[in-house]
Design a protein around this motif. Structure first.
Motif, PDB file in Angstrom:
ATOM      1  N   HIS A  31      10.229  -5.909   3.655  1.00 47.43           N
ATOM      2  CA  HIS A  31       9.410  -4.720   3.876  1.00 47.43           C
ATOM      3  C   HIS A  31       9.260  -3.971   2.557  1.00 47.43           C
ATOM      4  O   HIS A  31      10.249  -3.634   1.916  1.00 47.43           O
ATOM      5  N   ASN A  33       7.252  -0.643   0.706  1.00 52.36           N
ATOM      6  CA  ASN A  33       6.389   0.538   0.804  1.00 52.36           C
ATOM      7  C   ASN A  33       6.373   1.322  -0.505  1.00 52.36           C
ATOM      8  O   ASN A  33       6.028   2.492  -0.537  1.00 52.36           O
ATOM      9  N   VAL A  60       5.786  -7.629   4.633  1.00 50.67           N
ATOM     10  CA  VAL A  60       4.985  -6.602   5.296  1.00 50.67           C
ATOM     11  C   VAL A  60       4.938  -5.381   4.383  1.00 50.67           C
ATOM     12  O   VAL A  60       5.974  -4.874   3.953  1.00 50.67           O
ATOM     13  N   ASN A  62       3.262  -1.446   3.488  1.00 52.68           N
ATOM     14  CA  ASN A  62       2.576  -0.235   3.919  1.00 52.68           C
ATOM     15  C   ASN A  62       2.764   0.817   2.826  1.00 52.68           C
ATOM     16  O   ASN A  62       3.489   0.586   1.858  1.00 52.68           O
ATOM     17  N   CYS A  98      -0.800  -3.146   5.964  1.00 58.67           N
ATOM     18  CA  CYS A  98      -0.963  -2.154   7.034  1.00 58.67           C
ATOM     19  C   CYS A  98      -2.386  -1.575   7.054  1.00 58.67           C
ATOM     20  O   CYS A  98      -2.835  -0.993   6.060  1.00 58.67           O
ATOM     21  N   ASN A 100      -3.337   0.949   8.868  1.00 58.17           N
ATOM     22  CA  ASN A 100      -3.236   2.414   8.837  1.00 58.17           C
ATOM     23  C   ASN A 100      -3.251   2.933   7.403  1.00 58.17           C
ATOM     24  O   ASN A 100      -3.875   3.946   7.108  1.00 58.17           O
ATOM     25  N   THR A 101      -2.560   2.232   6.509  1.00 55.98           N
ATOM     26  CA  THR A 101      -2.554   2.630   5.097  1.00 55.98           C
ATOM     27  C   THR A 101      -3.948   2.463   4.501  1.00 55.98           C
ATOM     28  O   THR A 101      -4.424   3.345   3.769  1.00 55.98           O
ATOM     29  N   ALA A 121      -0.450  -1.911  12.115  1.00 53.16           N
ATOM     30  CA  ALA A 121       0.524  -0.955  11.573  1.00 53.16           C
ATOM     31  C   ALA A 121       1.684  -1.740  10.963  1.00 53.16           C
ATOM     32  O   ALA A 121       2.288  -2.569  11.640  1.00 53.16           O
ATOM     33  N   GLY A 122       1.984  -1.453   9.709  1.00 55.47           N
ATOM     34  CA  GLY A 122       3.044  -2.183   9.022  1.00 55.47           C
ATOM     35  C   GLY A 122       4.398  -2.034   9.696  1.00 55.47           C
ATOM     36  O   GLY A 122       5.107  -3.011   9.916  1.00 55.47           O
ATOM     37  N   GLU A 125       4.659  -4.002  12.819  1.00 57.00           N
ATOM     38  CA  GLU A 125       4.804  -5.428  12.535  1.00 57.00           C
ATOM     39  C   GLU A 125       6.237  -5.768  12.145  1.00 57.00           C
ATOM     40  O   GLU A 125       6.783  -6.797  12.560  1.00 57.00           O
TER      41      GLU A 125
END
Length: 140
Positions: A31, A33, A60, A62, A98, A100-101, A121-122, A125
């Motif tokens: 993950h 971000n 993943v 975001n 993502c 959403n991002t 959505a990250g 997921e």
């Protein structure tokens, strides 16, 4: 046994179980971000596959973590991320961005590298991979 020593022992067992799981194949979700972690993440994923080629790896992203998966993205040294992403995707790594991002930054799906897919959505997921595919979670 004191509570602190019990906790240390439990954490050690958890690490050993994760290592056994990751080296035996299985599924792992990385993950990201944070854009600053992208180059290190790519190196970690490559090292992971070298040590355990049967592992199914999902990356993943975001927030600012999507930046390295955008077309024409360059690292702080001006080096393109795309070749490393392409090489890892060729080894079976699934890259996910993502939506959403993207929406929050007014970006369309077509700004994402073709090797990466877009998920609604990250964080959803990441949770799905952990719950449904029993993926081990790694945050570089």
């Amino acid at each position: 046994m004191t509570p602190a020593s019990l906790l240390r022992r439990l954490l050690g067992l958890t690490g050993a179980l994760f290592t056994s799981f990751a080296l035996a194949g299985g599924t792992v979700v990385y993950h990201i971000n944070d854009a600053a972690a992208a180059r290190a993440l790519l190196g970690n994923v490559q090292n992971h596959l070298n040590a355990s080629p049967d592992t199914r790896i999902h990356v993943v992203s975001n927030g600012r973590g999507i930046d390295f998966l955008l077309r024409d993205a360059l690292d702080s040294e001006g080096k393109a991320y795309a070749p490393a992403v392409q090489a890892l995707a060729g080894r079976g790594v699934a890259f996910k961005v993502c939506r959403n991002t993207l929406k929050a930054r007014s970006l369309a799906d077509d700004v994402v590298l073709p090797e990466a897919g877009v998920v609604p959505a990250g964080v959803a997921e990441v949770a799905r991979l952990q719950l449904e595919e029993k993926a081990a979670y790694i945050k570089p």
